[in-house]
Design a protein around this motif. Structure first.
Motif, PDB file in Angstrom:
ATOM      1  N   ALA A   8       0.609  -1.171  -0.129  1.00  0.00           N
ATOM      2  CA  ALA A   8       0.042  -0.069   0.083  1.00  0.00           C
ATOM      3  C   ALA A   8       0.748   0.985  -0.108  1.00  0.00           C
ATOM      4  N   ILE A   9       0.418   1.993  -0.840  1.00  0.00           N
ATOM      5  CA  ILE A   9       1.431   3.563  -0.988  1.00  0.00           C
ATOM      6  C   ILE A   9       0.343   4.448  -0.424  1.00  0.00           C
ATOM      7  N   ARG A  10       0.455   4.853   0.900  1.00  0.00           N
ATOM      8  CA  ARG A  10      -0.468   5.675   1.293  1.00  0.00           C
ATOM      9  C   ARG A  10      -0.138   7.293   1.170  1.00  0.00           C
ATOM     10  N   LYS A  11      -1.422   7.942   1.728  1.00  0.00           N
ATOM     11  CA  LYS A  11      -1.301   9.522   1.929  1.00  0.00           C
ATOM     12  C   LYS A  11      -0.364   9.535   3.200  1.00  0.00           C
ATOM     13  N   ALA A  12       0.290  10.375   3.343  1.00  0.00           N
ATOM     14  CA  ALA A  12       1.369  10.724   4.540  1.00  0.00           C
ATOM     15  C   ALA A  12       0.490  10.713   5.892  1.00  0.00           C
ATOM     16  N   GLY A  13       0.917  10.284   6.866  1.00  0.00           N
ATOM     17  CA  GLY A  13       0.398  10.539   8.003  1.00  0.00           C
ATOM     18  C   GLY A  13      -0.164   9.311   8.716  1.00  0.00           C
ATOM     19  N   HIS A  14      -0.446   7.998   8.053  1.00  0.00           N
ATOM     20  CA  HIS A  14      -1.344   6.986   8.363  1.00  0.00           C
ATOM     21  C   HIS A  14      -0.382   5.841   8.885  1.00  0.00           C
ATOM     22  N   LEU A  15       0.609   5.789   8.441  1.00  0.00           N
ATOM     23  CA  LEU A  15       1.529   4.544   8.781  1.00  0.00           C
ATOM     24  C   LEU A  15       2.191   4.762  10.205  1.00  0.00           C
ATOM     25  N   CYS A  16       2.175   3.757  11.033  1.00  0.00           N
ATOM     26  CA  CYS A  16       2.853   4.109  12.293  1.00  0.00           C
ATOM     27  C   CYS A  16       4.364   3.327  12.387  1.00  0.00           C
ATOM     28  N   VAL A  17       4.646   2.773  11.269  1.00  0.00           N
ATOM     29  CA  VAL A  17       6.237   2.254  10.868  1.00  0.00           C
ATOM     30  C   VAL A  17       6.970   3.390  10.129  1.00  0.00           C
ATOM     31  N   GLU A  18       8.430   2.808  10.169  1.00  0.00           N
ATOM     32  CA  GLU A  18       9.197   3.873   9.469  1.00  0.00           C
ATOM     33  C   GLU A  18       8.767   3.752   7.977  1.00  0.00           C
ATOM     34  N   THR A  19       9.013   5.123   7.354  1.00  0.00           N
ATOM     35  CA  THR A  19       8.398   5.424   6.095  1.00  0.00           C
ATOM     36  C   THR A  19       9.350   5.935   5.371  1.00  0.00           C
ATOM     37  N   VAL A  20       9.298   6.160   3.734  1.00  0.00           N
ATOM     38  CA  VAL A  20       9.862   7.186   3.053  1.00  0.00           C
ATOM     39  C   VAL A  20       8.721   8.068   2.335  1.00  0.00           C
ATOM     40  N   THR A  21       9.074   9.115   2.215  1.00  0.00           N
ATOM     41  CA  THR A  21       7.907   9.895   1.592  1.00  0.00           C
ATOM     42  C   THR A  21       8.417  10.654   0.517  1.00  0.00           C
ATOM     43  N   GLN A  22       7.183  11.120  -0.234  1.00  0.00           N
ATOM     44  CA  GLN A  22       7.424  11.770  -1.707  1.00  0.00           C
ATOM     45  C   GLN A  22       6.278  12.874  -1.973  1.00  0.00           C
ATOM     46  N   PRO A  23       6.811  14.193  -1.878  1.00  0.00           N
ATOM     47  CA  PRO A  23       5.710  15.105  -2.244  1.00  0.00           C
ATOM     48  C   PRO A  23       5.446  15.105  -3.766  1.00  0.00           C
ATOM     49  N   TYR A  24       4.049  15.546  -3.974  1.00  0.00           N
ATOM     50  CA  TYR A  24       3.660  15.343  -5.320  1.00  0.00           C
ATOM     51  C   TYR A  24       2.338  16.320  -5.383  1.00  0.00           C
ATOM     52  N   THR A  25       1.932  16.843  -6.897  1.00  0.00           N
ATOM     53  CA  THR A  25       0.873  17.563  -6.959  1.00  0.00           C
ATOM     54  C   THR A  25      -0.044  16.590  -7.376  1.00  0.00           C
ATOM     55  N   ASP A  26      -1.502  16.618  -7.025  1.00  0.00           N
ATOM     56  CA  ASP A  26      -2.431  15.574  -7.539  1.00  0.00           C
ATOM     57  C   ASP A  26      -3.244  16.516  -8.853  1.00  0.00           C
ATOM     58  N   TYR A  27      -4.221  15.597  -9.248  1.00  0.00           N
ATOM     59  CA  TYR A  27      -4.670  16.073 -10.447  1.00  0.00           C
ATOM     60  C   TYR A  27      -5.743  17.398 -10.143  1.00  0.00           C
ATOM     61  N   SER A  28      -6.046  17.646  -8.989  1.00  0.00           N
ATOM     62  CA  SER A  28      -6.644  19.039  -8.819  1.00  0.00           C
ATOM     63  C   SER A  28      -5.647  20.191  -8.443  1.00  0.00           C
ATOM     64  N   GLY A  29      -4.429  19.835  -8.619  1.00  0.00           N
ATOM     65  CA  GLY A  29      -3.400  21.032  -8.321  1.00  0.00           C
ATOM     66  C   GLY A  29      -2.953  20.977  -7.043  1.00  0.00           C
ATOM     67  N   ARG A  30      -3.689  20.210  -6.098  1.00  0.00           N
ATOM     68  CA  ARG A  30      -3.125  20.377  -4.705  1.00  0.00           C
ATOM     69  C   ARG A  30      -1.718  19.787  -4.331  1.00  0.00           C
ATOM     70  N   ASP A  31      -0.916  20.283  -3.629  1.00  0.00           N
ATOM     71  CA  ASP A  31       0.204  19.739  -3.184  1.00  0.00           C
ATOM     72  C   ASP A  31      -0.069  18.840  -1.869  1.00  0.00           C
ATOM     73  N   LYS A  32       0.680  17.607  -2.039  1.00  0.00           N
ATOM     74  CA  LYS A  32       0.342  16.515  -0.970  1.00  0.00           C
ATOM     75  C   LYS A  32       1.711  15.607  -0.729  1.00  0.00           C
ATOM     76  N   VAL A  33       1.697  14.584   0.149  1.00  0.00           N
ATOM     77  CA  VAL A  33       2.818  13.853   0.292  1.00  0.00           C
ATOM     78  C   VAL A  33       2.175  12.496   0.521  1.00  0.00           C
ATOM     79  N   MET A  34       2.830  11.339  -0.041  1.00  0.00           N
ATOM     80  CA  MET A  34       2.473  10.315  -0.213  1.00  0.00           C
ATOM     81  C   MET A  34       3.931   9.242   0.707  1.00  0.00           C
ATOM     82  N   GLU A  35       3.630   8.234   1.211  1.00  0.00           N
ATOM     83  CA  GLU A  35       4.471   7.509   1.921  1.00  0.00           C
ATOM     84  C   GLU A  35       4.255   6.057   1.723  1.00  0.00           C
ATOM     85  N   MET A  36       5.168   5.170   1.949  1.00  0.00           N
ATOM     86  CA  MET A  36       5.002   3.821   2.164  1.00  0.00           C
ATOM     87  C   MET A  36       6.187   3.161   2.955  1.00  0.00           C
ATOM     88  N   ARG A  37       5.843   2.333   3.575  1.00  0.00           N
ATOM     89  CA  ARG A  37       6.723   1.354   4.587  1.00  0.00           C
ATOM     90  C   ARG A  37       8.323   1.135   3.901  1.00  0.00           C
TER      91      ARG A  37
END
Length: 207
Positions: A88-117
């Protein structure tokens, strides 16, 4: 109108299930179509997964990654069909384990961050990345970067639709890909007009 989960067309041509998608009725802050309606029909869901998998049958795929949130549905179904693990590649802030993150801009133009374990992608792991829809390509590109920065390889990308946007074309040029939309229907999907009905069925304006 309600969806008859028992109803099947006489001929199930490639992409027949696209007519089950529901149009946006809540305004411009929402996606223009809701593909999740086709998942409610067992044969439509099965045929969608099979169409997405067809180009990858026989390919070396070690795992499937689904992108938060609707990519979880298709990704898990594809992982099950391939008998592979699901990441699972999650929106940032949901995983309680060590993660790596990546900022991105979604289809609506909003800046977000995703993460994965960090304990699932090993160097050389071949990952098929799945999302429900690729509009501008920003979300999928960020997910690929998450996999690649951990030493994994993108074995391909899959979505119900990969639009012919600048980002969508870049993804198609650089990665093996699959989606469910026949070529002759792509102009209607690219148009993004809820007031446009297709000359030939299936039509996204039908419920």
């Amino acid at each position: 109108m309600p969806l008859d989960l028992r109803d099947l067309p006489d001929s199930r041509e490639r992409g027949w299930y696209l007519m089950l998608m529901a149009p946006n009725v809540k305004g411009p802050t929402y996606a223009w179509l809701d593909p999740s309606r086709l998942y409610c029909h067992h044969q439509a869901f099965q045929d969608c997964v099979e169409d997405l998998l067809r180009p990858f049958r026989g390919d070396a795929i070690d795992a499937v990654a689904g992108i938060d949130a609707m990519g979880f549905i298709l990704g898990a179904a594809i992982a099950n069909a391939l008998q592979k693990g699901f990441v699972a590649i999650r929106k940032a802030g949901h995983l309680c384990v060590e993660t790596v993150t990546q900022p991105y801009t979604d289809y609506s133009g909003r800046d977000k961050v995703m993460e994965m374990r960090t304990d699932t992608i090993m160097p050389g792991l071949r990952v098929l990345l799945v999302d429900q829809w690729v509009e501008t390509g920003g979300t999928m590109q960020a997910a690929i970067r998450l996999v690649e920065q951990q030493g994994g390889m993108a074995a391909g990308i899959a979505a119900v639709c990969i639009e012919d946007s600048e980002g969508g074309r870049w993804l198609k040029d650089n990665y093996k890909w699959s989606h469910c939309v026949p070529p002759h229907l792509m102009p209607q999907f690219n148009a993004h007009r809820l007031d446009t009905c297709w000359a030939d069925e299936p039509k996204p304006c039908l419920q």
